[in-house]
Write a protein that holds these residues in place. Sequence first.
Motif, PDB file in Angstrom:
ATOM      1  N   ASN A  24      -5.596  -2.306 -12.389  1.00 25.99           N
ATOM      2  CA  ASN A  24      -5.518  -0.921 -11.955  1.00 25.99           C
ATOM      3  C   ASN A  24      -5.357  -0.860 -10.439  1.00 25.99           C
ATOM      4  O   ASN A  24      -6.332  -1.033  -9.700  1.00 25.99           O
ATOM      5  N   PRO A  25      -4.141  -0.602  -9.967  1.00 23.62           N
ATOM      6  CA  PRO A  25      -3.914  -0.586  -8.516  1.00 23.62           C
ATOM      7  C   PRO A  25      -4.293   0.733  -7.848  1.00 23.62           C
ATOM      8  O   PRO A  25      -4.145   0.870  -6.641  1.00 23.62           O
ATOM      9  N   LEU A  26      -4.773   1.715  -8.620  1.00 22.77           N
ATOM     10  CA  LEU A  26      -5.106   3.023  -8.062  1.00 22.77           C
ATOM     11  C   LEU A  26      -6.377   2.946  -7.229  1.00 22.77           C
ATOM     12  O   LEU A  26      -7.443   2.569  -7.720  1.00 22.77           O
ATOM     13  N   LEU A  27      -6.268   3.314  -5.953  1.00 24.11           N
ATOM     14  CA  LEU A  27      -7.436   3.350  -5.072  1.00 24.11           C
ATOM     15  C   LEU A  27      -8.089   4.725  -5.046  1.00 24.11           C
ATOM     16  O   LEU A  27      -9.298   4.842  -4.831  1.00 24.11           O
ATOM     17  N   GLY A  28      -7.290   5.763  -5.243  1.00 22.43           N
ATOM     18  CA  GLY A  28      -7.841   7.112  -5.226  1.00 22.43           C
ATOM     19  C   GLY A  28      -6.779   8.144  -5.514  1.00 22.43           C
ATOM     20  O   GLY A  28      -5.577   7.885  -5.352  1.00 22.43           O
ATOM     21  N   CYS A  29      -7.224   9.309  -5.963  1.00 24.30           N
ATOM     22  CA  CYS A  29      -6.299  10.402  -6.269  1.00 24.30           C
ATOM     23  C   CYS A  29      -7.024  11.727  -6.085  1.00 24.30           C
ATOM     24  O   CYS A  29      -8.168  11.893  -6.534  1.00 24.30           O
TER      25      CYS A  29
ATOM     26  N   THR B  88       0.681   8.892 -11.505  1.00 18.92           N
ATOM     27  CA  THR B  88       1.749   8.131 -12.166  1.00 18.92           C
ATOM     28  C   THR B  88       3.008   8.041 -11.313  1.00 18.92           C
ATOM     29  O   THR B  88       3.832   7.154 -11.536  1.00 18.92           O
ATOM     30  N   ILE B  89       3.149   8.932 -10.331  1.00 20.43           N
ATOM     31  CA  ILE B  89       4.218   8.731  -9.342  1.00 20.43           C
ATOM     32  C   ILE B  89       4.001   7.381  -8.658  1.00 20.43           C
ATOM     33  O   ILE B  89       4.930   6.571  -8.499  1.00 20.43           O
ATOM     34  N   GLY B  90       2.757   7.116  -8.285  1.00 24.44           N
ATOM     35  CA  GLY B  90       2.428   5.861  -7.614  1.00 24.44           C
ATOM     36  C   GLY B  90       2.605   4.646  -8.505  1.00 24.44           C
ATOM     37  O   GLY B  90       3.054   3.584  -8.054  1.00 24.44           O
ATOM     38  N   GLN B  91       2.248   4.789  -9.787  1.00 24.74           N
ATOM     39  CA  GLN B  91       2.425   3.673 -10.718  1.00 24.74           C
ATOM     40  C   GLN B  91       3.889   3.250 -10.790  1.00 24.74           C
ATOM     41  O   GLN B  91       4.207   2.055 -10.713  1.00 24.74           O
ATOM     42  N   LEU B  92       4.770   4.228 -10.945  1.00 25.85           N
ATOM     43  CA  LEU B  92       6.197   3.927 -11.032  1.00 25.85           C
ATOM     44  C   LEU B  92       6.751   3.489  -9.683  1.00 25.85           C
ATOM     45  O   LEU B  92       7.709   2.714  -9.614  1.00 25.85           O
TER      46      LEU B  92
ATOM     47  N   LEU C 272       0.863  -1.172   0.000  1.00 30.55           N
ATOM     48  CA  LEU C 272       0.000   0.000   0.000  1.00 30.55           C
ATOM     49  C   LEU C 272       0.902   1.225   0.000  1.00 30.55           C
ATOM     50  O   LEU C 272       1.647   1.454   0.951  1.00 30.55           O
ATOM     51  N   ILE C 273       0.844   2.028  -1.084  1.00 29.13           N
ATOM     52  CA  ILE C 273       1.791   3.118  -1.279  1.00 29.13           C
ATOM     53  C   ILE C 273       1.050   4.445  -1.407  1.00 29.13           C
ATOM     54  O   ILE C 273       0.142   4.591  -2.236  1.00 29.13           O
TER      55      ILE C 273
ATOM     56  N   SER D  94      -1.053  17.120  -5.582  1.00 36.26           N
ATOM     57  CA  SER D  94      -1.779  15.874  -5.757  1.00 36.26           C
ATOM     58  C   SER D  94      -1.273  14.789  -4.817  1.00 36.26           C
ATOM     59  O   SER D  94      -0.095  14.750  -4.470  1.00 36.26           O
ATOM     60  N   VAL D  95      -2.186  13.934  -4.419  1.00 38.55           N
ATOM     61  CA  VAL D  95      -1.855  12.748  -3.626  1.00 38.55           C
ATOM     62  C   VAL D  95      -2.593  11.571  -4.253  1.00 38.55           C
ATOM     63  O   VAL D  95      -3.668  11.730  -4.845  1.00 38.55           O
ATOM     64  N   ALA D  96      -1.997  10.396  -4.139  1.00 41.47           N
ATOM     65  CA  ALA D  96      -2.630   9.195  -4.683  1.00 41.47           C
ATOM     66  C   ALA D  96      -2.334   8.021  -3.770  1.00 41.47           C
ATOM     67  O   ALA D  96      -1.318   8.002  -3.068  1.00 41.47           O
ATOM     68  N   LEU D  97      -3.215   7.053  -3.806  1.00 38.44           N
ATOM     69  CA  LEU D  97      -3.040   5.837  -3.017  1.00 38.44           C
ATOM     70  C   LEU D  97      -3.154   4.637  -3.951  1.00 38.44           C
ATOM     71  O   LEU D  97      -4.148   4.495  -4.670  1.00 38.44           O
TER      72      LEU D  97
END
Length: 235
Positions: free
Chosen positions: A27-32, A197-201, A3-4, A15-18
């Motif tokens: 798609n691992p994105l939970l929210g942004c 995309t910070i979170g993706q990488l 969990l990042i 921006s913030v993302a989880l």
Amino acid sequence: MALILSLDTSTTVCSVALHRQNDSSANPLLGCYELFIERTSSAMLTTLINDIVGQAGFTLPELDAIAVAKGPGSYTGLRISVSTAKGLCFALGKPLLAINTLMAMAEQVRPYVPATHLLCPMIDARRMEVYCALYDTHGREVQPTAATIIDEQSFADELTQRPIIFFGDGAEKCRSILGVHPNAVFPATTVLPSARTIGQLAIDAFDQGQFEDVATFEPFYLKDFMAIKPKKPMF
């Protein structure tokens, strides 16, 4: 399943993302959350962090790592997000991941670009200077991040070989100079840095154990900070 939490205030976008690494989901994105404002404060960033983690049903101690856009970008903006990320890492005992801002911008565009093209994300660095780099459509670096003054000879060799997509808030001011070349492409939509995309990488960086030393890590400013001198009074 890591969990990042990812942070990006390298430009005017806060921006913030989880992300949650999950083999069963593409798609691992939970929210942004993204705020398009001129001035970012640490208070705004902290509020967004608490909101996104809480609304996803988690608590801060459940995070596995904190990721941050390391730069290049705004000197003040980078200090805000990096200091916040380091504070969270110290307080929670979590590792720090740092992602190049330009690489994350390229990741936004990369899936939609023909393999024949190169990607050139640009961040405005005042006057005719930009922070930029070149990437191919596999996300591999072709030219490293640099502070570049744009003129008629910029990217001349590369543009004769293949099309280049120029994007970001630094690209528009370069259109009049670079746009005369038939291989120079400027999207109609401005692409701005995002924690998405910070979170993706950061997921790949986490898997590869590419952690930073929290105590010594500094943002990738690229240039020394230059304060604007106030004008002298006329009388």
